[in-house]
Design an enzyme around this catalytic site. Structure first.
Site, PDB file in Angstrom:
ATOM      1  N   CYS A   1      -6.171  -0.066   6.837  1.00 50.38           N
ATOM      2  CA  CYS A   1      -5.884   0.488   5.510  1.00 50.38           C
ATOM      3  C   CYS A   1      -7.032   1.409   5.087  1.00 50.38           C
ATOM      4  O   CYS A   1      -8.192   0.988   5.027  1.00 50.38           O
ATOM      5  CB  CYS A   1      -5.717  -0.647   4.504  1.00 50.38           C
ATOM      6  SG  CYS A   1      -5.389  -0.079   2.824  1.00 50.38           S
TER       7      CYS A   1
ATOM      8  N   CYS B   1       0.841  -1.199   0.000  1.00 48.10           N
ATOM      9  CA  CYS B   1       0.000   0.000   0.000  1.00 48.10           C
ATOM     10  C   CYS B   1       0.879   1.253   0.000  1.00 48.10           C
ATOM     11  O   CYS B   1       1.989   1.263   0.529  1.00 48.10           O
ATOM     12  CB  CYS B   1      -0.908  -0.001   1.223  1.00 48.10           C
ATOM     13  SG  CYS B   1      -2.089   1.374   1.230  1.00 48.10           S
TER      14      CYS B   1
ATOM     15  N   ASP C   1       0.354   3.776   1.702  1.00 46.99           N
ATOM     16  CA  ASP C   1       0.259   4.368   3.046  1.00 46.99           C
ATOM     17  C   ASP C   1       1.651   4.731   3.588  1.00 46.99           C
ATOM     18  O   ASP C   1       2.551   3.893   3.607  1.00 46.99           O
ATOM     19  CB  ASP C   1      -0.426   3.351   3.982  1.00 46.99           C
ATOM     20  CG  ASP C   1      -0.835   3.994   5.300  1.00 46.99           C
ATOM     21  OD1 ASP C   1       0.039   4.550   5.995  1.00 46.99           O
ATOM     22  OD2 ASP C   1      -2.037   3.934   5.634  1.00 46.99           O
TER      23      ASP C   1
ATOM     24  N   ARG D   1       2.776   5.058   6.404  1.00 45.74           N
ATOM     25  CA  ARG D   1       3.221   4.369   7.631  1.00 45.74           C
ATOM     26  C   ARG D   1       3.784   2.989   7.354  1.00 45.74           C
ATOM     27  O   ARG D   1       4.329   2.344   8.249  1.00 45.74           O
ATOM     28  CB  ARG D   1       2.037   4.249   8.610  1.00 45.74           C
ATOM     29  CG  ARG D   1       1.430   5.581   9.004  1.00 45.74           C
ATOM     30  CD  ARG D   1       0.082   5.388   9.642  1.00 45.74           C
ATOM     31  NE  ARG D   1      -0.904   4.804   8.713  1.00 45.74           N
ATOM     32  CZ  ARG D   1      -2.139   4.463   9.046  1.00 45.74           C
ATOM     33  NH1 ARG D   1      -2.557   4.647  10.285  1.00 45.74           N
ATOM     34  NH2 ARG D   1      -2.964   3.938   8.148  1.00 45.74           N
TER      35      ARG D   1
ATOM     36  N   HIS E   1      -2.111  -4.001   5.060  1.00 41.38           N
ATOM     37  CA  HIS E   1      -1.906  -3.576   6.455  1.00 41.38           C
ATOM     38  C   HIS E   1      -3.246  -3.302   7.112  1.00 41.38           C
ATOM     39  O   HIS E   1      -4.179  -2.822   6.455  1.00 41.38           O
ATOM     40  CB  HIS E   1      -1.011  -2.334   6.524  1.00 41.38           C
ATOM     41  CG  HIS E   1      -1.618  -1.106   5.915  1.00 41.38           C
ATOM     42  ND1 HIS E   1      -2.209  -0.114   6.660  1.00 41.38           N
ATOM     43  CD2 HIS E   1      -1.768  -0.721   4.619  1.00 41.38           C
ATOM     44  CE1 HIS E   1      -2.666   0.827   5.865  1.00 41.38           C
ATOM     45  NE2 HIS E   1      -2.415   0.481   4.611  1.00 41.38           N
TER      46      HIS E   1
HETATM   47 CO    CO Z   1      -3.460   1.114   2.956  1.00 42.54          CO
END
Ligand code: CO
Length: 213
Positions: free
Chosen positions: A101, A42, A44, A46, A98
């Site tokens: 998400c 992803c 993302d 993080r 994750h």
């Molecule tokens: Co995500």
């Protein structure tokens, strides 16, 4: 200092640190890459592919998008898989989702997300495929985290459907496809134990692309 300029300061420090431990570090990097892994994860901020796996530059070929989706008509993702499998000859392809998400969360909402709709549709399709199991989970948070896992497993299937993966696996026994979830609350990676061989067998009953015409 403005955050934008701090990036360059951090980069300088990073260069010095690498040169201090190995003066030829960047010279060697420039010579080429030979990664064992293709990581699909992803976008993302993080979920850091290299940092959380302790991978050094050159060790991991990385593709990231919203909610680690592998769509058959996504030329970007298909090109990444083709290049990683047929040219870089990676041994392992990992799809890593994750918990918590945002992309998966958005796909669970009854909301029009405009241009994001066709992308989120991929995840809504995963929900439909597993509706019975998901609807039987009464706790909304548990249902959300389970969809994260099921999305990873379905994207592993999508990777396995590609001609690049099937052809090379049949000739070399590699690459193998794996599904992981990054547990954002603990930092741990969880192996969902995607049964690649078993799934490949089923997939080839319909999506058999392992042989040239
Ligand atoms: Co995500």
């Amino acid at each position: 200092m403005e955050k934008y300029y701090q990036i360059f300061e951090k980069n300088k420090k990073w260069v010095e640190e690498h040169k201090a431990s190995d003066k030829d570090f960047f010279k060697q990097l420039a010579e080429g890459q030979n990664p064992d892994f293709l990581y699909i994860g992803c976008s993302d901020s993080r979920v850091t592919a290299e940092e959380m796996t302790g991978s050094k530059p050159g060790e991991m070929f990385v593709h990231r998008n919203i909610a680690n989706v592998i769509s058959n008509t996504d030329l970007n993702a298909m090109s990444v898989i083709e290049y990683a499998v047929s040219y870089l000859k990676v041994d392992h392809i990992v799809v890593c989702g994750h918990y918590y998400c945002g992309g998966v969360k958005a796909a669970m909402e009854s909301k029009d997300y405009g241009i994001l709709n066709p992308w989120l549709r991929n995840i809504r399709d995963v929900y439909r495929l597993h509706q019975k199991e998901l609807d039987s989970i009464s706790n909304a948070d548990d249902r959300y985290q389970r969809l994260v896992e099921l999305n990873v497993l379905e994207q592993c299937i999508n990777v396995t459907k590609t001609a690049a993966v099937q052809k090379r696996y049949l000739s070399d026994g590699y690459p193998k496809v794996h599904g992981w979830v990054f547990d954002i609350k603990t930092g741990h990676l969880i192996d969902l134990k995607f049964d690649f061989e078993e799934n490949l067998k089923h997939i080839r009953e319909i999506y058999d692309l392992g042989h040239s015409v």
